[in-house]
Design a protein around this motif. Structure first.
Motif, mmCIF file in Angstrom:
data_model
loop_
_atom_site.group_PDB
_atom_site.id
_atom_site.type_symbol
_atom_site.label_atom_id
_atom_site.label_comp_id
_atom_site.label_asym_id
_atom_site.label_seq_id
_atom_site.Cartn_x
_atom_site.Cartn_y
_atom_site.Cartn_z
ATOM 1 N N ASN A 1 -7.184 -3.853 -14.573
ATOM 2 C CA ASN A 1 -8.467 -3.739 -15.264
ATOM 3 C C ASN A 1 -9.284 -4.987 -14.972
ATOM 4 O O ASN A 1 -8.920 -6.094 -15.344
ATOM 5 N N TRP A 2 -10.436 -4.773 -14.291
ATOM 6 C CA TRP A 2 -11.276 -5.919 -13.933
ATOM 7 C C TRP A 2 -12.086 -6.434 -15.112
ATOM 8 O O TRP A 2 -12.724 -7.475 -15.012
ATOM 9 N N GLN B 1 -22.984 -8.571 -23.414
ATOM 10 C CA GLN B 1 -24.349 -8.083 -23.635
ATOM 11 C C GLN B 1 -25.315 -8.587 -22.575
ATOM 12 O O GLN B 1 -26.234 -7.872 -22.171
ATOM 13 N N HIS B 2 -25.149 -9.826 -22.132
ATOM 14 C CA HIS B 2 -26.128 -10.405 -21.206
ATOM 15 C C HIS B 2 -25.705 -10.349 -19.754
ATOM 16 O O HIS B 2 -26.553 -10.363 -18.869
ATOM 17 N N LEU B 3 -24.410 -10.351 -19.491
ATOM 18 C CA LEU B 3 -23.930 -10.330 -18.105
ATOM 19 C C LEU B 3 -23.082 -9.091 -17.845
ATOM 20 O O LEU B 3 -22.328 -9.033 -16.886
ATOM 21 N N GLY B 4 -23.217 -8.089 -18.739
ATOM 22 C CA GLY B 4 -22.368 -6.901 -18.650
ATOM 23 C C GLY B 4 -22.544 -6.127 -17.363
ATOM 24 O O GLY B 4 -21.678 -5.325 -16.979
ATOM 25 N N PHE B 5 -23.688 -6.359 -16.662
ATOM 26 C CA PHE B 5 -23.887 -5.653 -15.389
ATOM 27 C C PHE B 5 -22.898 -6.137 -14.342
ATOM 28 O O PHE B 5 -22.667 -5.467 -13.342
ATOM 29 N N ILE B 6 -22.324 -7.318 -14.554
ATOM 30 C CA ILE B 6 -21.238 -7.767 -13.677
ATOM 31 C C ILE B 6 -19.937 -7.160 -14.213
ATOM 32 O O ILE B 6 -19.611 -7.369 -15.380
ATOM 33 N N PRO B 7 -19.227 -6.374 -13.405
ATOM 34 C CA PRO B 7 -18.034 -5.675 -13.921
ATOM 35 C C PRO B 7 -17.058 -6.603 -14.643
ATOM 36 O O PRO B 7 -16.456 -6.214 -15.638
ATOM 37 N N LEU B 8 -16.943 -7.831 -14.137
ATOM 38 C CA LEU B 8 -15.993 -8.772 -14.722
ATOM 39 C C LEU B 8 -16.240 -8.995 -16.218
ATOM 40 O O LEU B 8 -15.317 -9.140 -17.007
ATOM 41 N N PHE B 9 -17.516 -9.014 -16.630
ATOM 42 C CA PHE B 9 -17.844 -9.345 -18.022
ATOM 43 C C PHE B 9 -18.078 -8.102 -18.873
ATOM 44 O O PHE B 9 -18.299 -8.201 -20.073
ATOM 45 N N ASN B 10 -18.083 -6.934 -18.240
ATOM 46 C CA ASN B 10 -18.332 -5.697 -18.974
ATOM 47 C C ASN B 10 -17.167 -5.423 -19.915
ATOM 48 O O ASN B 10 -16.015 -5.669 -19.591
ATOM 49 N N ASN B 11 -17.490 -4.929 -21.116
ATOM 50 C CA ASN B 11 -16.446 -4.621 -22.086
ATOM 51 C C ASN B 11 -16.785 -3.290 -22.731
ATOM 52 O O ASN B 11 -17.634 -3.196 -23.609
ATOM 53 N N SER B 12 -16.090 -2.231 -22.277
ATOM 54 C CA SER B 12 -16.424 -0.903 -22.772
ATOM 55 C C SER B 12 -15.700 -0.577 -24.069
ATOM 56 O O SER B 12 -16.006 0.399 -24.728
ATOM 57 N N GLN B 13 -14.739 -1.403 -24.446
ATOM 58 C CA GLN B 13 -13.981 -1.112 -25.677
ATOM 59 C C GLN B 13 -14.573 -1.791 -26.902
ATOM 60 O O GLN B 13 -14.203 -1.469 -28.035
ATOM 61 N N LEU C 1 -18.670 -15.380 -28.090
ATOM 62 C CA LEU C 1 -18.936 -15.773 -26.699
ATOM 63 C C LEU C 1 -18.708 -14.601 -25.753
ATOM 64 O O LEU C 1 -19.548 -14.284 -24.907
ATOM 65 N N TRP C 2 -17.558 -13.936 -25.921
ATOM 66 C CA TRP C 2 -17.249 -12.817 -25.024
ATOM 67 C C TRP C 2 -18.258 -11.686 -25.222
ATOM 68 O O TRP C 2 -18.659 -11.035 -24.264
ATOM 69 N N ARG C 3 -18.686 -11.481 -26.475
ATOM 70 C CA ARG C 3 -19.683 -10.435 -26.739
ATOM 71 C C ARG C 3 -20.982 -10.789 -26.047
ATOM 72 O O ARG C 3 -21.640 -9.945 -25.447
ATOM 73 N N TRP C 4 -21.338 -12.081 -26.103
ATOM 74 C CA TRP C 4 -22.569 -12.530 -25.452
ATOM 75 C C TRP C 4 -22.498 -12.259 -23.948
ATOM 76 O O TRP C 4 -23.443 -11.761 -23.341
ATOM 77 N N PHE C 5 -21.338 -12.577 -23.357
ATOM 78 C CA PHE C 5 -21.157 -12.289 -21.929
ATOM 79 C C PHE C 5 -21.342 -10.808 -21.656
ATOM 80 O O PHE C 5 -22.007 -10.413 -20.699
ATOM 81 N N LEU D 1 -5.325 -13.079 -11.307
ATOM 82 C CA LEU D 1 -6.660 -13.119 -11.896
ATOM 83 C C LEU D 1 -6.742 -14.197 -12.981
ATOM 84 O O LEU D 1 -7.671 -15.016 -12.992
ATOM 85 N N SER D 2 -5.749 -14.230 -13.879
ATOM 86 C CA SER D 2 -5.814 -15.241 -14.954
ATOM 87 C C SER D 2 -5.729 -16.647 -14.369
ATOM 88 O O SER D 2 -6.434 -17.555 -14.814
ATOM 89 N N SER D 3 -4.893 -16.826 -13.334
ATOM 90 C CA SER D 3 -4.763 -18.157 -12.743
ATOM 91 C C SER D 3 -6.032 -18.570 -12.010
ATOM 92 O O SER D 3 -6.446 -19.733 -12.090
ATOM 93 N N VAL D 4 -6.641 -17.614 -11.309
ATOM 94 C CA VAL D 4 -7.858 -17.960 -10.569
ATOM 95 C C VAL D 4 -8.981 -18.323 -11.543
ATOM 96 O O VAL D 4 -9.691 -19.317 -11.345
ATOM 97 N N ILE D 5 -9.116 -17.531 -12.629
ATOM 98 C CA ILE D 5 -10.152 -17.874 -13.613
ATOM 99 C C ILE D 5 -9.861 -19.247 -14.225
ATOM 100 O O ILE D 5 -10.762 -20.081 -14.391
#
Lengths: 322, 258
Positions: free
Chosen positions: A260-261, A155-167, A149-153, A87-91
């Motif tokens: 963890n996605w 908040q705005h793209l959280g519907f995509i599991p990849l960018f969701n941050n529940s912690q 930046l990650w918070r922005w992702f 995952l890290s390499s692909v990103i």
């Protein structure tokens, strides 16, 4: 005709031994054999060292996410490591390949003549920076400054599991490691593809221009198709470096053994980082387990390179090599 | 379909170096004009100014005016990209795109301009390859790479690619210099046929070729290394080779130098 130029010395026409030719042929053949032998020996060594641990393992090695190799009942599996590594390499690839190709295209075909070589050197220098420096930079500079930046992702793209941050913690994540990896492989991708872009014969570029192609159309018609095998190689070498990168990733990630996605959350692990972090504290079976994971990384890298070869070979007739 | 080119007071520079000076000439439509002269005299350079390929070289520029019918192709509102699709070019070394099939090479120029239906493309491929006298030789292997063809076939493929976009003018920069005599003959016959429809300008080192294919011949010469090339004389081919008015022309075509 002068005396000097007339045919005088008759070389014998029979076979004669040529010791230098023979020596050179021997050296090149020997080098080839040594490479193959080394590859085989590394694989065999890894397998030999890993086998006792694999025999003692009580959970499936490929699908388990646990890592307790030195328990009385050894339990270890590479699923989480493989997940984190890939995952890290692909990103990292998703970020580095387009940017690297862009930089390469700019330096080879767009930048002003006076400026282009300097830019090329700077990019090449980036490749010479030791990875520990990138790791420290990622940890000390990039991590605190990228939280927004990650918070922005989230908040705005959280519907995509990849960018969701529940912690709601945005540090020491796979995403951060991937960005650092991307910066590390960028010079590899860019330097190699720049070389192949520069090798496109001027005749092909002129042919495209003379057909009324714009600059970008010229790139698409003459440059990219010709450079395609080189671009694939550049990407694969970058991927190879990302897969195997150790110290920068070990510094940044807070190692966990989970799949963890949510890539912006802390955690995750990779083969190389795990080996570096666990090596000193590992017992007998622990070392074997780490070596077994190394064997898997070795095989993955091998497979990636083979796949790249297949992609390049498939259109060999059209490569322009003939 | 064919247009006339009118060059006036053309100076051509590479950076600050004046490569060609003071060229005035007229290229008639539906005829073949040959540029001849010794190496370095600037004939290829002048040819490349006619479709704005000269300025692709960094630092290269021109002074003067080149009219295509009545439009100055160096006018401020002119897009060089459009000039190049109006004035086609064939190069010294055959340069089909190695990553494309024969078919792909012929349609490469059309695909740049607009989306075209497959059936229309098929028609263009056939008519262009027929126009370049290559159809019979390649019609069964259109999907093979252009690089499998012989040198002469590749050059005819490049001509097919150039005429597929239906230019007004066709420029040829020593198109036969890398070819054997039989392929050269094939290209020369093709030039004869093409001039029914196109304005053709051909640069050649081969004076017999100029005599065989052209209606008008322009002789360029250079006074010495570092001096600019100049147009010495331009006239009907019969006159240039029969009774040249300049001593230099006579010396050159009779093989006394160059």
């Amino acid at each position: 005709m002068t005396q000097l130029l007339s045919p005088q010395v008759q070389p014998p026409l029979g076979r004669s031994s040529r010791p230098r030719d023979a020596a050179f042929a021997g050296i090149s053949r020997g080098s080839g054999i040594i490479v193959l032998f080394t590859m085989g020996a590394i694989g065999a060594f890894l397998l030999w060292k890993a086998l006792p641990a694999l025999r003692a393992n009580t959970v499936p090695f490929l699908t388990s996410t646990q890592w307790f190799p030195d328990d009385p009942q050894p339990k270890f599996g590479i699923a989480a490591l493989a997940f984190g590594t890939l995952l890290s390499s692909v990103i990292a690839m998703v970020i580095a390949v387009p940017v690297g190709l862009g930089v390469a295209l700019y330096t080879s075909h767009y930048a002003p003549r006076r400026f282009a070589p300097t830019l090329g050197y700077v990019v090449d220098l980036l490749a010479a920076v030791p990875s520990i420096i990138f790791g420290l930079w990622g940890l000390q500079i990039l991590m605190p400054n990228s939280i927004g930046l990650w918070r922005w992702f989230d908040q705005h793209l959280g519907f995509i599991p990849l960018f969701n941050n529940s912690q709601n913690i945005y540090t020491r994540s796979i995403a951060l490691a991937a960005v650092v990896l991307a910066i590390m492989i960028l010079p590899t991708v860019s330097a190699i593809s720049r070389e192949v872009f520069n090798q496109v014969p001027p005749g092909h570029i002129e042919a495209a221009l003379a057909l009324g192609a714009t600059r970008w159309e010229t790139m698409r018609t003459a440059v990219f198709p010709f450079a395609r095998p080189g671009m694939v190689s550049a990407a694969m070498l970058g991927l190879g470096r990302a897969l195997g990168e150790t110290i920068a990733v070990a510094l940044i990630l807070s190692a966990t053994f989970s799949i963890n996605w949510h890539v912006t959350e802390p955690g995750g692990n990779t083969f190389a980082a795990n080996i570096a972090l666990k090596w000193n504290e590992a017992g007998n079976i622990g070392l074997g387990a780490l070596i077994a994971s190394g064997l898997v990384l070795y095989i993955i890298t091998f497979a990636v390179n083979m796949a790249a070869r297949v992609v390049v070979e498939r259109r060999r007739d059209f490569s322009g090599a003939n | 379909m064919a247009k006339r080119i009118d060059v006036s007071d053309l100076n051509v520079y590479y950076g600050t170096f004046l490569a060609v000076e003071g060229v005035n000439l007229v290229v008639e439509p539906r005829a073949v004009t040959a540029f001849i002269g010794p190496s370095g005299c600037g004939k290829s350079t002048v040819l490349r100014t006619l479709n704005r390929m000269h300025e692709v070289t960094p630092g290269a520029r021109i002074e003067g005016k080149i009219l295509l019918d009545h439009e100055n192709i160096y006018g401020p509102d002119i897009d060089p990209v459009n000039v190049r699709s109006t004035i086609g070019m064939v190069f010294q070394k055959p340069n089909p795109f190695p990553t494309m099939s024969i078919y792909g090479n012929v349609v490469a120029g059309i695909k740049l301009k607009k989306r075209t239906k497959k059936s229309e493309l098929d028609d263009v491929v056939e008519s262009s390859l027929r126009g370049a006298n290559l159809w019979e030789e390649v019609k069964d292997r259109l999907d093979r790479p252009g690089s499998v063809l012989s040198g002469g076939q590749q050059q005819r493929l490049c001509i097919a690619r150039a005429i597929a976009i239906q230019p007004q003018v066709l420029l040829m920069d020593e198109p036969c210099s890398a070819l054997d005599p039989i392929s050269t003959l094939a290209i020369e016959e093709l030039i004869h046929e093409l001039k029914q429809q196109y304005t053709i300008v051909i640069v050649t080192h081969n004076m017999q070729q100029a005599a065989r294919v052209s209606d008008t011949t322009a002789f360029f010469n250079i006074a010495g290394t570092g001096k600019p090339g100049k147009l010495i004389e331009m006239n009907t081919t019969a006159n240039i080779f029969g009774s040249p008015s300049e001593k230099a022309t006579e010396d050159y075509i009779s093989g006394r130098f160059g």
